[in-house]
Design a protein around this motif. Structure first.
Motif, mmCIF file in Angstrom:
data_model
loop_
_atom_site.group_PDB
_atom_site.id
_atom_site.type_symbol
_atom_site.label_atom_id
_atom_site.label_comp_id
_atom_site.label_asym_id
_atom_site.label_seq_id
_atom_site.Cartn_x
_atom_site.Cartn_y
_atom_site.Cartn_z
ATOM 1 N N ALA A 206 -3.013 15.925 -33.085
ATOM 2 C CA ALA A 206 -2.868 16.483 -31.741
ATOM 3 C C ALA A 206 -2.772 15.367 -30.703
ATOM 4 C CB ALA A 206 -4.061 17.393 -31.449
ATOM 5 N N SER B 193 -1.707 12.967 -27.529
ATOM 6 C CA SER B 193 -1.314 13.131 -26.132
ATOM 7 C C SER B 193 -0.137 12.188 -25.903
ATOM 8 C CB SER B 193 -2.474 12.739 -25.215
ATOM 9 O OG SER B 193 -3.591 13.533 -25.533
ATOM 10 N N GLU C 112 -0.793 17.552 -27.075
ATOM 11 C CA GLU C 112 -1.828 17.766 -26.058
ATOM 12 C C GLU C 112 -1.380 17.105 -24.755
ATOM 13 O OE1 GLU C 112 -5.405 19.068 -28.759
ATOM 14 O OE2 GLU C 112 -5.765 17.112 -27.866
ATOM 15 N N VAL D 148 -9.280 16.294 -37.921
ATOM 16 C CA VAL D 148 -9.289 14.867 -38.261
ATOM 17 C C VAL D 148 -8.925 14.138 -36.983
ATOM 18 C CG1 VAL D 148 -8.228 13.083 -39.711
ATOM 19 C CG2 VAL D 148 -8.459 15.413 -40.591
ATOM 20 N N TRP E 288 -14.280 10.106 -30.662
ATOM 21 C CA TRP E 288 -14.614 11.455 -30.196
ATOM 22 C C TRP E 288 -16.004 11.902 -30.596
ATOM 23 C CZ3 TRP E 288 -12.013 13.259 -26.377
ATOM 24 C CH2 TRP E 288 -10.671 12.890 -26.231
HETATM 25 N N1 GLU Z 1 -5.320 14.500 -27.723
HETATM 26 C C1 GLU Z 1 -6.368 13.789 -28.367
HETATM 27 C C2 GLU Z 1 -5.997 12.328 -28.463
HETATM 28 O O1 GLU Z 1 -4.851 12.005 -28.305
HETATM 29 C C3 GLU Z 1 -6.542 14.323 -29.747
HETATM 30 C C4 GLU Z 1 -7.880 14.278 -30.323
HETATM 31 C C5 GLU Z 1 -7.952 15.331 -31.406
HETATM 32 O O2 GLU Z 1 -7.291 15.127 -32.427
HETATM 33 O O3 GLU Z 1 -8.626 16.325 -31.203
HETATM 34 O O4 GLU Z 1 -6.846 11.499 -28.690
#
Ligand code: GLU
Length: 560
Positions: A40, A42, A74, A252, A257
């Motif tokens: 996901a 950005s 995202e 993953v 995070w």
């Molecule tokens: N958008 C988040 C990033 O680029 C993704 C984190 C996730 O995989 O949840 O870090």
């Protein structure tokens, strides 16, 4: 998916909107062990190696469990967005042949039944959940100004208190519905904040990496923002709703995070949802060239952080993928040792093998060795196709030369440097190839400078005689043995010794190996080359003659 009507949803009860949304995302019909996961990113920069690494892990474990791999964009942080970086991300997966089952495709379309897969197109969905949390008293409108927040920050700093908006620091946390309505009617800008519960508890999280975490909610308490003042949700809310609706059962993501995980666990609780499993991937690290210490691969400092730089540098895509697979689990290393093989082509990564603990070091030498093995396994046909593809993108001059002549000629040239049957594994990157086989092509040969140091002690007349003798005696149907014997005999008749003892005892000018040295310089302009016999056979006798004469002309001119 059917269109979501955001305006209509604003008018109905949040719980009704949620019900409608959830109806659009039915349970997936998958075997129980299936992993549904996603990458996901950005769109905020170039295609980072870490992104490729996570994507590859996701592809492997979903594929090996008959699951689903989703590519979700995202794109809610418009301030940080960099134009075209979504294309760079998609191109990277495409070039590397990393396949996802659902998500955005390179041509901007979407595939899959659980979309939209671009977060900016999902705003009405998030809003329904945000409204629901507000209605249930688990989130609230906050009309604090930047200045007010700054004041609080300063005060907290001065008194050495945990920073952030929470508890007594939040002016709006317990505001009356009338006060809120008044501000809304006045059109005062607001954000929506999560109401961090007062109840003190210890959250326990077991990561798929095997690592266990305990979070004290008191230390993490924060009425973090769920919806920004532009009406767009934050990552915390958006990714969680998406993962829930898309039936993701394993997240993953980078281990940066981990510190946000308490927020996500609390949010799941508030929404009454079961969190997915998490695998927080240790970062890819590098040895800092200056400090010699390990540090995270840096977007700004390390060119190798950009996957396209590695590709441009000539690493084959399968080399990069195999290397990443290798560092994702210690099991790969173990298998290479058990099976005594440099690479395991049919290796299957499964979730239980994923690595825990420290980051993985990006070791370019190892990447090179793996790439060498991968290239060694390519047939001449495959290697020539890959080389043409690579050079078309990254070395157009070379591409123009090699694509101008017969592909089977290219394949024969390549076989002189890459032929595992003959234990020739000279290539670890495509960038090494032009230097190694360029001389086979006249356009390149003409541009090369002679390296004559190894024969410069021989008189011109001797070189001339050797060249003429060789041209007279070499025949196209000579075997390798004939070829060697001819060279030895030419050496002997031109005052060269057959071995070291003879050289010491007589006043020979040098060893017979001067004969191949002269031929080599003539046809390759180099002191080192692939197998000379093969090279001559590929070039043909006419070209051999041309090049021999060209060397003579060169030496004649040089000697004045
Ligand atoms: N958008 C988040 C990033 O680029 C993704 C984190 C996730 O995989 O949840 O870090």
């Amino acid at each position: 998916m059917t269109e979501l009507n955001g305006e209509k949803m604003q008018e109905e009860e949040a719980s009704d909107s949620i019900q409608k949304i959830e109806n659009l995302y039915p349970e997936r019909k998958l075997p129980p062990e299936a992993i549904v996961t996603r990458v996901a990113p950005s769109p905020t920069g170039f295609a980072h190696l870490g992104f490729v690494y996570i994507s590859l892990i996701c592809q492997e474990i979903s594929r090996n469990t008959n699951g689903v791999f989703i590519f979700r964009l995202e794109d809610t942080d418009q301030k940080r967005e960099i134009k075209d970086s979504d294309t760079a991300l998609l191109k990277a997966l495409n070039v590397l042949d990393i396949k996802y089952d659902e998500g955005i495709t390179l041509d901007g379309e979407e595939k899959g039944q659980y979309g939209p897969y671009r977060q900016t197109e999902r705003v009405p969905i998030y809003n329904a959940y945000i409204r629901d949390l507000i209605e249930k008293g688990m989130a609230y409108y906050c009309f604090m100004t930047e200045e007010e927040i700054e004041e609080i920050r300063k005060e907290q700093k001065k008194n050495n208190i945990k920073p952030g908006i929470y508890g007594q620091y939040s002016k709006w946390r317990d505001a009356t519905p009338e006060d809120i309505r008044k501000q809304l009617e006045l059109g005062t800008p607001y954000v929506v904040r999560f109401k961090w519960p007062e109840k003190h508890e210890i959250l326990n999280h077991k990561d798929l990496s095997g690592k266990e975490y305990f979070f004290d909610t008191e230390q993490y308490k924060e009425d973090f923002v769920l919806q920004k003042s532009n009406g767009i949700p934050t990552y915390h809310l958006a990714h969680l709703i998406d993962d829930y609706l898309m039936k993701v059962n394993l997240v993953v993501r980078g281990n940066e995070w981990i510190s946000s995980l308490p927020k996500h666990i609390m949010l799941h609780k508030a929404l009454g949802l079961k969190p997915p499993s998490y695998y927080h991937v240790p970062p890819i690290e590098i040895l800092d060239p200056e400090t010699k210490g390990r540090r995270k691969l840096s977007k700004r400092k390390d060119p190798e952080a950009n996957i396209f730089n590695l590709l441009k540098d000539g690493f084959p895509k399968d080399g990069i993928k195999t290397y990443l697979l290798w560092i994702s689990t210690s099991e790969y290393d173990r298998q290479t040792q058990i099976q005594n093989k440099p690479i395991i082509p049919d290796f299957k990564l499964d979730p239980s093998m994923l690595k825990s603990g420290a980051g993985s070091l990006l070791d370019i030498n190892r990447l090179k060795n793996i790439s060498r093995e991968i290239i060694a396994q390519m047939s001449p046909e495959e290697l020539s196709t890959n080389l043409l593809e690579w050079s078309k993108l990254y070395d157009l001059d070379f591409y123009n030369v090699i694509s101008n002549s017969d592909k089977s000629y290219l394949q024969r040239c390549l076989e002189t440097v890459n032929n595992p049957n003959r234990n020739r594994k000279d290539i670890s990157k495509y960038t090494e190839i032009p230097e190694k086989i360029g001389f086979f092509y006249n356009e390149i040969y003409e541009t090369l400078e002679y390296e004559i140091s190894s024969i410069q002690n021989l008189p011109f007349e001797t070189i001339e005689k050797i060249i003429n003798d060789f041209l007279n005696r070499y025949k196209e149907d000579n075997t390798l043995e004939d070829f060697v014997n001819i060279m030895k005999s030419i050496g002997a008749t031109n005052g060269l010794a057959l071995n070291k003892e003879e050289l010491e005892k007589t006043n020979a000018l040098g060893l017979w190996s001067m004969v191949p040295a002269i031929i080599r310089i003539a046809i390759t302009k180099r002191n080192i080359s692939p197998d000379l016999y093969e090279c001559i056979r590929i070039l043909g006798t006419r070209e051999l003659e041309n090049r021999m004469n060209q060397l003579l002309n060169y030496l004649r001119e040089k000697n004045g």
